[in-house]
Enzyme design. Structure first.
Site, PDB file in Angstrom:
ATOM      1  N   PRO A 237       0.812  -1.308  -0.182  1.00 52.28           N
ATOM      2  CA  PRO A 237      -0.188   0.144   0.135  1.00 52.28           C
ATOM      3  C   PRO A 237       0.965   1.388  -0.150  1.00 52.28           C
ATOM      4  O   PRO A 237       1.995   1.131   0.316  1.00 52.28           O
ATOM      5  CB  PRO A 237      -0.693  -0.148   1.268  1.00 52.28           C
ATOM      6  CG  PRO A 237      -0.654  -1.359   1.667  1.00 52.28           C
ATOM      7  CD  PRO A 237       0.715  -2.116   1.364  1.00 52.28           C
ATOM      8  N   GLY A 239       2.763   4.732   1.249  1.00 54.42           N
ATOM      9  CA  GLY A 239       3.288   5.274   2.502  1.00 54.42           C
ATOM     10  C   GLY A 239       3.963   3.822   3.324  1.00 54.42           C
ATOM     11  O   GLY A 239       4.405   4.369   4.220  1.00 54.42           O
ATOM     12  N   GLY A 241       6.717   2.376   2.934  1.00 53.35           N
ATOM     13  CA  GLY A 241       8.292   2.551   2.923  1.00 53.35           C
ATOM     14  C   GLY A 241       8.919   1.751   1.645  1.00 53.35           C
ATOM     15  O   GLY A 241      10.098   1.359   1.813  1.00 53.35           O
ATOM     16  N   LYS A 242       8.295   1.733   0.480  1.00 41.95           N
ATOM     17  CA  LYS A 242       8.840   1.231  -0.705  1.00 41.95           C
ATOM     18  C   LYS A 242       9.967   1.903  -1.162  1.00 41.95           C
ATOM     19  O   LYS A 242      11.093   1.352  -1.328  1.00 41.95           O
ATOM     20  CB  LYS A 242       7.676   0.721  -1.639  1.00 41.95           C
ATOM     21  CG  LYS A 242       6.748  -0.059  -1.351  1.00 41.95           C
ATOM     22  CD  LYS A 242       5.703  -0.465  -2.544  1.00 41.95           C
ATOM     23  CE  LYS A 242       4.885   0.800  -2.797  1.00 41.95           C
ATOM     24  NZ  LYS A 242       4.267   1.360  -1.674  1.00 41.95           N
ATOM     25  N   THR A 243       9.859   3.167  -1.304  1.00 40.81           N
ATOM     26  CA  THR A 243      10.771   3.921  -1.969  1.00 40.81           C
ATOM     27  C   THR A 243      12.043   4.067  -0.816  1.00 40.81           C
ATOM     28  O   THR A 243      13.119   4.426  -1.174  1.00 40.81           O
ATOM     29  CB  THR A 243      10.273   5.142  -2.125  1.00 40.81           C
ATOM     30  OG1 THR A 243       9.105   5.088  -3.035  1.00 40.81           O
ATOM     31  CG2 THR A 243      11.303   6.151  -2.989  1.00 40.81           C
ATOM     32  N   HIS A 459     -26.701  10.093  18.751  1.00 41.64           N
ATOM     33  CA  HIS A 459     -26.461   9.452  17.577  1.00 41.64           C
ATOM     34  C   HIS A 459     -25.157   8.578  18.168  1.00 41.64           C
ATOM     35  O   HIS A 459     -24.704   7.734  18.058  1.00 41.64           O
ATOM     36  CB  HIS A 459     -26.290  10.019  16.489  1.00 41.64           C
ATOM     37  CG  HIS A 459     -25.687   9.264  15.233  1.00 41.64           C
ATOM     38  ND1 HIS A 459     -26.796   9.122  14.305  1.00 41.64           N
ATOM     39  CD2 HIS A 459     -24.685   8.600  14.926  1.00 41.64           C
ATOM     40  CE1 HIS A 459     -25.879   8.158  13.223  1.00 41.64           C
ATOM     41  NE2 HIS A 459     -24.594   8.063  13.740  1.00 41.64           N
ATOM     42  N   GLU A 460     -24.369   9.626  18.774  1.00 42.30           N
ATOM     43  CA  GLU A 460     -22.900   9.265  18.962  1.00 42.30           C
ATOM     44  C   GLU A 460     -23.003   8.576  20.318  1.00 42.30           C
ATOM     45  O   GLU A 460     -22.398   7.463  20.570  1.00 42.30           O
ATOM     46  CB  GLU A 460     -21.990  10.355  19.378  1.00 42.30           C
ATOM     47  CG  GLU A 460     -21.617  11.403  18.076  1.00 42.30           C
ATOM     48  CD  GLU A 460     -20.975  10.631  17.218  1.00 42.30           C
ATOM     49  OE1 GLU A 460     -20.345   9.299  17.402  1.00 42.30           O
ATOM     50  OE2 GLU A 460     -21.000  10.640  15.871  1.00 42.30           O
ATOM     51  N   HIS A 463     -23.879   4.753  19.521  1.00 45.02           N
ATOM     52  CA  HIS A 463     -22.733   4.009  19.195  1.00 45.02           C
ATOM     53  C   HIS A 463     -21.846   3.604  20.116  1.00 45.02           C
ATOM     54  O   HIS A 463     -21.501   2.402  20.176  1.00 45.02           O
ATOM     55  CB  HIS A 463     -21.865   4.983  18.352  1.00 45.02           C
ATOM     56  CG  HIS A 463     -22.085   5.046  16.815  1.00 45.02           C
ATOM     57  ND1 HIS A 463     -22.547   4.183  16.000  1.00 45.02           N
ATOM     58  CD2 HIS A 463     -22.375   6.286  16.105  1.00 45.02           C
ATOM     59  CE1 HIS A 463     -22.907   4.596  14.722  1.00 45.02           C
ATOM     60  NE2 HIS A 463     -22.811   5.995  14.815  1.00 45.02           N
ATOM     61  N   ASP A 534     -22.091   5.338   8.105  1.00 45.26           N
ATOM     62  CA  ASP A 534     -22.427   4.284   8.984  1.00 45.26           C
ATOM     63  C   ASP A 534     -23.227   3.349   8.028  1.00 45.26           C
ATOM     64  O   ASP A 534     -22.707   2.101   7.733  1.00 45.26           O
ATOM     65  CB  ASP A 534     -23.533   4.298   9.945  1.00 45.26           C
ATOM     66  CG  ASP A 534     -22.851   5.247  11.136  1.00 45.26           C
ATOM     67  OD1 ASP A 534     -21.804   5.257  11.029  1.00 45.26           O
ATOM     68  OD2 ASP A 534     -23.717   5.935  11.795  1.00 45.26           O
TER      69      ASP A 534
END
Length: 663
Positions: A237, A239, A241-243, A459-460, A463, A534
């Site tokens: 994916p 970011g 660290g390939k480079t 709502h929160e 959750h 959601d």
């Protein structure tokens, strides 16, 4: 004997402008000297010429027939007269021929000649009258060549601009357009990155270190009959660290390291990409052993199409064909290893991925909690902290973060501390940085009506309540109803880091996600558009259970997922219309079951839900401790302690705004 420490002066680089300047000076000089050096020549009129002629001052008149101009030469005695003192001075520069004292423009040649002849007869003069044509060969050549010079100059300028700028370097000049644009790194000056700067990625780093060892000690491996790998493909994916791994190889290998991007091969001219590939491998072979690093190789390595719809020559495919030949063809390069990086390995051509070209595929995955701790240690080196930070805590607070994300957290924490006029960065600054990156910037001045604020709070709270009461749902860390980014409220959780997920775990997560809309239904008997993200999340999870993971009894142990990515571009579904209807019904059934389950949990804990929402309205931000005071200790606390955990933000977008994908 003392050494001379004086640094040698750099010689001035040759520039094409020197040639242009020299040509301009020659042209000016030729015009100046070749014009007869008219510094002492004066313009006169026909009447003055007739007067000088009657006085016997003129020895010769040279009539130029093609320019209607006459040149007048005076005698030595005439030059002594005061009337001619302006033209009696000697020329500033020596001339190869005689210099006239006067020039004049005449009108009709016949009339002018008759007047001179008549005056000569009247005064019995022996003045010489000659006729000539002035040669303008140089001027004619200049004006005939100048348009072509201008056209060629403009063309060269445009070509230099299109091929990478007017400066020097490969590809910069029009005749170097087919040359490689690869940058050759010098390990002494260009890069200081080493494997010590690469935290985590132990497996990937081990394989890359072995490639460096191949080049340093090839006999160690070839003595047993083995062959040095020709290529390694870094996949993962963005970011991760390939480079960075490639930079570490450049710093550690101590061999010539050619670095370029896949797009550097692409050009508007036909054949340039293949030419640059040939030139790149030629340079690498001349400097072998060496390493070539091609970043974002999917720019030229995409799978070749079977049908050529354009009916023209495909420049990208020609470039790929040349790359395939150079990596493993009849003229295979020795001691040249190709490193490449991409986050889209599924679109690469199969011929490029086979053994013999890229012998190794190194997967660089997102870091786990232990690797995140190591990455924090690297990025915290330049950060001035006010206290000894708990790196285990920071690693748990950044689940799903890549190495680049963690670097951004450290930098954002330093900026937040500087914004608050602090002298050092504290733990709270890092927490604020995580909130800033995951949830967005706080918008305390956003206009929200009391009714909307109350809806968001319930709502929160919904959750938080459902996630607290379910075994496999992620426990809450913090809830806020302060608008942040595109969301009107946000909740942070500590979910487990799982390698495999079971159906009951997915269903508990879906139920907790639907707790917000369920709370609105239970308290207000109304629902709103605030549950957009959601619904998007649970729909994707339900669809994945049915069509990807084979976790649905009606569909059975079937998957319609194509890991090669080819199915995404198909125009037909891999299942019948009858199966499509079954899939839609099962997805809806799963979502509605979990929604009803969330309503039941909230109905049983309605008083606690109300108390939690009112406290949230009062404080705007509540934490895990507030839930423990209301609900008591979570019954699944033992599992949480034993399991490595991480935090994640779930956002509720505004009704008019699109949902933002959660980390």
């Amino acid at each position: 004997m003392a050494k001379d420490n004086k640094t040698p002066q750099k010689k001035p680089r040759f520039s094409a402008w020197w040639i242009y300047g020299l040509i301009a000076i020659l042209l000016i000089g030729f015009q100046f000297f070749g014009s007869g050096n008219l510094a002492s020549t004066k313009k006169t009129t026909t009447s003055e010429l007739q007067e000088y002629l009657r006085n016997g001052d003129i020895t010769k008149i040279l009539i130029i027939t093609n320019t209607n101009q006459a040149k007048v030469f005076l005698s030595e005695e005439a030059l002594q007269k005061d009337v001619h003192k302006d033209v009696s001075d000697k020329p500033l520069f020596p001339s190869t021929g005689m210099v006239p004292q006067y020039v004049l423009d005449y009108g009709d040649l016949q009339i002018f000649q008759n007047e001179i002849t008549e005056i000569k007869k009247e005064n019995n003069l022996d003045t010489i009258v000659e006729f000539d044509k002035e040669s303008k060969l140089f001027t004619d050549i200049i004006f005939s060549i100048l348009p072509f010079v201008l056209i060629i100059g403009i063309w060269i300028y445009l070509m230099r601009r299109m091929s990478g700028g007017a400066g020097g370097g490969a590809g910069g000049q029009i005749f170097n357009i087919g040359k490689s644009k690869a940058k050759l790194f010098d390990e002494k000056t260009d890069t200081r990155t080493s494997f010590k700067d690469v935290a985590g990625l132990e497996g990937a780093k081990e394989e890359v270190e072995e490639i460096v060892e191949f080049l340093k000690n090839p006999d160690k491996y070839t003595s047993l009959g083995g062959k040095i790998p020709k290529g390694a493909l870094l996949v993962g994916p963005p970011g991760t660290g390939k480079t960075l791994l490639a930079k570490a190889v450049a710093g550690e290998a101590k061999v010539p390291f050619f670095s370029l991007s896949g797009s550097d091969f692409v050009e508007m001219f036909v054949g340039v990409g293949a030419s640059r590939v040939r030139d790149l491998f030629k340079q690498a072979k001349d400097k072998s052993p060496s390493i070539i690093f091609i970043d974002e190789i999917d720019a030229i390595g995409r799978a070749r199409g079977k049908n050529n719809f354009t009916g023209s020559n495909d420049e990208r495919e020609n470039t790929l064909n040349q790359l395939l030949t150079e990596m493993d063809g009849f003229g295979t390069n020795t001691n040249v290893i190709v490193l490449a990086a991409t986050n889209r390995a599924d679109v690469l051509d199969k011929a490029l991925m086979r053994a013999g070209r890229f012998d190794r595929q190194i997967y660089v995955d997102l870091p786990d909690i232990r690797e995140r701790k190591e990455i924090f240690e690297v990025h915290l080196r330049p950060i001035k902290t006010a206290e000894t930070l708990d790196l285990d805590f920071l690693a748990r607070q950044t689940p799903g973060f890549s190495g680049a994300d963690i670097a951004n957290v450290c930098n954002e924490a330093a900026l937040i501390a500087a914004r608050k006029e602090k002298k050092a960065v504290t733990k709270q600054d890092f927490l604020d940085a995580v909130d800033r990156i995951v949830g967005g910037l706080e918008k305390k001045n956003k206009i929200i009506t009391p009714g909307e604020k109350r809806t968001i709070a319930y709502h929160e709270a919904g959750h938080a309540t459902v996630s607290w009461m379910l075994e496999h749902a992620a426990p809450l860390v913090k809830v806020t109803i302060v608008p942040r980014g595109q969301s009107l409220g946000a909740a942070w959780y500590l979910p487990e880091e799982r390698l495999i997920v079971r159906p009951e775990q997915m269903k508990d997560e879906m139920c907790a996600t639907l707790g917000g809309r369920a709370a609105e239904k239970v308290i207000f008997n109304k629902i709103s558009t605030g549950a957009l993200s959601d619904l998007e999340k649970v729909t994707k999870q339900a669809r994945a259970m049915v069509t990807i993971y084979g976790l649905n009894e009606e569909i059975g142990n079937l998957t319609y997922y194509d890991s090669s990515g080819q199915n995404e571009f198909g125009f037909s579904k891999p299942y019948s219309e009858e199966t499509a209807q079954t899939i839609d019904k099962e997805i809806s059934k799963i979502v509605e079951e979990q929604y009803q389950r969330a309503i039941n949990v909230l109905e049983e804990n309605k008083d606690k839900l109300t108390e939690l929402a009112e406290r949230l309205l009062e404080r705007e931000v509540i934490f895990k401790e507030d839930l423990e005071k209301i609900f008591g200790k979570r019954p699944f606390e033992k599992e949480e302690v034993e399991t490595e955990q991480k935090s994640v933000a779930k956002e509720e977008p505004a009704p008019e705004e699109s949902a933002k994908e959660n980390k």
